[in-house]
Design a protein around this motif. Structure first.
Motif, short mmCIF file in Angstrom:
data_model
loop_
_atom_site.label_atom_id
_atom_site.label_comp_id
_atom_site.label_asym_id
_atom_site.label_seq_id
_atom_site.Cartn_x
_atom_site.Cartn_y
_atom_site.Cartn_z
N GLY A 27 0.82 -1.21 0.00
CA GLY A 27 0.00 0.00 0.00
C GLY A 27 0.85 1.25 0.00
N GLY A 28 0.59 2.15 -0.94
CA GLY A 28 1.35 3.39 -1.04
C GLY A 28 0.45 4.59 -1.14
N GLY A 29 1.03 5.70 -1.57
CA GLY A 29 0.28 6.94 -1.64
C GLY A 29 -0.67 7.02 -2.80
N SER A 30 -0.52 6.13 -3.80
CA SER A 30 -1.37 6.17 -4.98
C SER A 30 -2.37 5.04 -5.04
CB SER A 30 -0.50 6.13 -6.25
OG SER A 30 0.40 7.21 -6.29
N LYS A 31 -1.97 3.85 -4.60
CA LYS A 31 -2.87 2.70 -4.68
C LYS A 31 -2.47 1.64 -3.67
CE LYS A 31 -0.32 -0.03 -8.11
NZ LYS A 31 -0.38 -0.74 -9.41
N THR A 32 -3.37 0.67 -3.51
CA THR A 32 -3.11 -0.52 -2.71
C THR A 32 -3.24 -1.74 -3.62
OG1 THR A 32 -3.95 0.50 -0.69
CG2 THR A 32 -3.86 -1.90 -0.74
N ARG A 33 -2.27 -2.62 -3.54
CA ARG A 33 -2.23 -3.82 -4.38
C ARG A 33 -2.24 -5.05 -3.48
NH1 ARG A 33 -3.02 -6.17 -9.40
NH2 ARG A 33 -1.24 -7.43 -10.08
N GLY A 75 -3.14 3.34 0.32
CA GLY A 75 -3.04 2.61 1.58
C GLY A 75 -2.13 3.27 2.59
N ASN A 76 -1.72 4.51 2.31
CA ASN A 76 -0.86 5.25 3.23
C ASN A 76 -1.74 6.04 4.19
OD1 ASN A 76 0.84 7.07 4.53
ND2 ASN A 76 2.12 7.42 2.73
N ALA A 77 -1.83 5.55 5.44
CA ALA A 77 -2.72 6.16 6.42
C ALA A 77 -2.31 7.59 6.75
CB ALA A 77 -2.74 5.32 7.69
N ARG A 78 -1.03 7.89 6.64
CA ARG A 78 -0.56 9.23 6.94
C ARG A 78 -0.95 10.23 5.85
NH1 ARG A 78 -0.45 10.54 11.82
NH2 ARG A 78 0.35 8.84 13.10
N SER A 79 -1.23 9.74 4.66
CA SER A 79 -1.62 10.62 3.56
C SER A 79 -3.13 10.81 3.48
CB SER A 79 -1.10 10.07 2.23
OG SER A 79 0.30 10.08 2.19
N VAL A 80 -3.88 9.72 3.66
CA VAL A 80 -5.33 9.79 3.44
C VAL A 80 -6.14 9.53 4.70
CG1 VAL A 80 -5.10 9.14 1.02
CG2 VAL A 80 -5.43 7.35 2.74
N GLY A 81 -5.47 9.28 5.83
CA GLY A 81 -6.18 8.99 7.07
C GLY A 81 -6.33 7.49 7.27
N PHE A 82 -6.40 7.06 8.52
CA PHE A 82 -6.45 5.64 8.83
C PHE A 82 -7.74 5.00 8.33
CE2 PHE A 82 -2.96 6.74 11.55
CZ PHE A 82 -2.20 5.59 11.62
N THR A 283 -4.08 17.37 -4.44
CA THR A 283 -3.30 16.45 -3.62
C THR A 283 -1.87 16.32 -4.14
OG1 THR A 283 -3.88 14.50 -4.94
CG2 THR A 283 -5.40 15.13 -3.18
N ARG A 284 -1.00 15.81 -3.27
CA ARG A 284 0.38 15.55 -3.68
C ARG A 284 0.43 14.54 -4.82
NH1 ARG A 284 3.43 12.87 -0.11
NH2 ARG A 284 5.33 13.49 -1.16
#
Length: 391
Positions: A27-33, A75-82, A283-284
């Motif tokens: 999971g990253g800032g763009s997508k979750t695989r 999937g980055n909780a710090r970017s989009v929230g938990f 967004t970033r």
């Protein structure tokens, strides 16, 4: 250390069958695989017999057959929230498992994977995520995993950990060619706790992580777009935008970036960039997509070319810093290098620029591998955990 709601890591070991249903998530800032597959241990001293097909197709002690895959949002909780990240993670897992359950109903797979029934619980889920570098964040995701995911074991790591684990895979042509449609593929790997390797991510941001065969590990980068992330997509895009504003002011040379970026964003002039960049809804990740224009123009525009070259040098610096911390050159070691993230996988020019920058240093590299499917490393991590608990 005990997991918050699951069994302690050193107690109540998982009953290890010959075959394991495992889900690996990146999971990253763009997508979750998410990838779901059946892992088989081929060493009879470890787990007994393995399927005949596995022995024929795998040349290493462990193999995984991918039966399901799925993508979802960041999937980055710090970017989009938990809450948002956890919902995306769960969606990807459920979709990959749905495909897997369907695949397991075929006569061929029923015969090949007799130990895996449609209702058998998941042996392990590996959640390799950006934004969990701090222990409180990692534990929060782990607790949520045990409470909400039907798995006997949940392993939460940073998104760098599976990259190093990925390097244990046999160099299969499907992986080297960037084939990410792996459903039905059987891939071989080894469980190894000892290696000299460095992984580098260039996606929206940038981050470098390395391990040595004496057990030490070091990191560099990963500071986020405001403090660093040089060589990541957001940084590359912002460098391009700054060149546009300098040209608009008369402080910099003409660049093709101006017209191409303005057309892409639907803006009439450079002044309108202010409204776009400072809009709280921008967004970033959206800004990082502008990096694609920089790459596309790098062959014909000197400004874009310089940005890509600078990116390669910054990324090489991350690698060299980690190598220095691990004393690779001092010990005469040439590590394996794994390069991952959308920029390395989709932009060969950045891959080459980084290797060229490394070549100007005194650092040796045993092998440079582009990692197109980092989630695969999660199967290695989960298998290691299962094996450790069985030992």
């Amino acid at each position: 250390m005990n997991s918050p709601t699951g069994p302690p890591l050193t107690e109540n070991p998982i009953a290890v069958p010959e075959q394991h249903l495992i889900v690996a998530v990146d999971g990253g800032g763009s997508k979750t695989r998410a990838l779901a597959g059946i892992v088989e241990f081929l060493d009879t001293e470890l787990t007994g017999r393995a399927s005949h097909e596995a022995r024929q197709t795998c040349g290493k002690p462990v193999c995984v057959t991918i039966l399901g895959s799925a993508n979802s949002g960041p999937g980055n909780a710090r970017s989009v929230g938990f809450d948002t990240a956890q919902a995306n993670i769960r969606d990807a897992i459920q979709s990959s498992l749905q495909s897997t359950r369907t695949a397991l109903q075929t006569p061929e797979n029923e015969q090949r994977f007799p130990a895996i029934s449609r209702e058998q619980p998941i042996s392990a889920i590996t959640l390799s995520l950006a934004g969990v570098g701090r222990e409180p964040d990692r534990l929060r995701i782990e607790q949520w995993g045990y409470e909400n995911l039907s798995s006997q074991s949940v392993l939460v790591t940073t998104d760098a950990a599976p990259l190093l684990a990925y390097l244990n895979f046999e160099r299969d042509s499907r992986l080297q060619n960037g084939d990410t449609d792996l459903d039905g593929a059987t891939l071989a790997f080894e469980i190894s706790s000892s290696m000299n390797a460095i992984s580098l991510i260039s996606g929206t941001g940038s981050f470098c992580f390395g391990v040595a065969d004496d057990g030490r590990n070091e990191t560099c980068g990963g500071w986020g777009g405001l403090l660093g992330d040089e060589g990541g997509g957001y940084w590359i895009a912002m460098e391009g935008l700054k060149k546009i504003t300098r040209h608009a002011d008369g402080r910099g040379p003409t660049t093709l970036l101006t017209q191409h970026v303005l057309n892409y964003l639907g803006l009439r002039n450079a002044t309108e960039l202010i409204g776009y960049i400072y809009d709280p809804n921008t967004t970033r990740d959206q800004i990082a997509k502008i990096a694609g224009i920089v790459f596309a123009l790098s062959a014909e525009d000197p400004i874009a070319h310089q940005i890509v070259s600078d990116s390669g040098r910054w990324l090489a610096e991350l690698i060299q810093t980690v190598a220095t911390k691990l004393r690779f050159s001092e010990r005469g070691i040439s590590p394996i290098l794994g390069l991952a993230g959308g920029n390395f996988c989709n932009q060969p020019i950045l891959f080459e620029a980084t290797l060229q920058a490394i070549a100007t240093t005194n650092m040796g590299i045993a092998e440079a591998v582009r990692i197109h499917e980092p989630a695969l490393g999660g199967f290695v991590l989960a298998s290691q955990k299962i094996f450790d608990r069985k030992a």
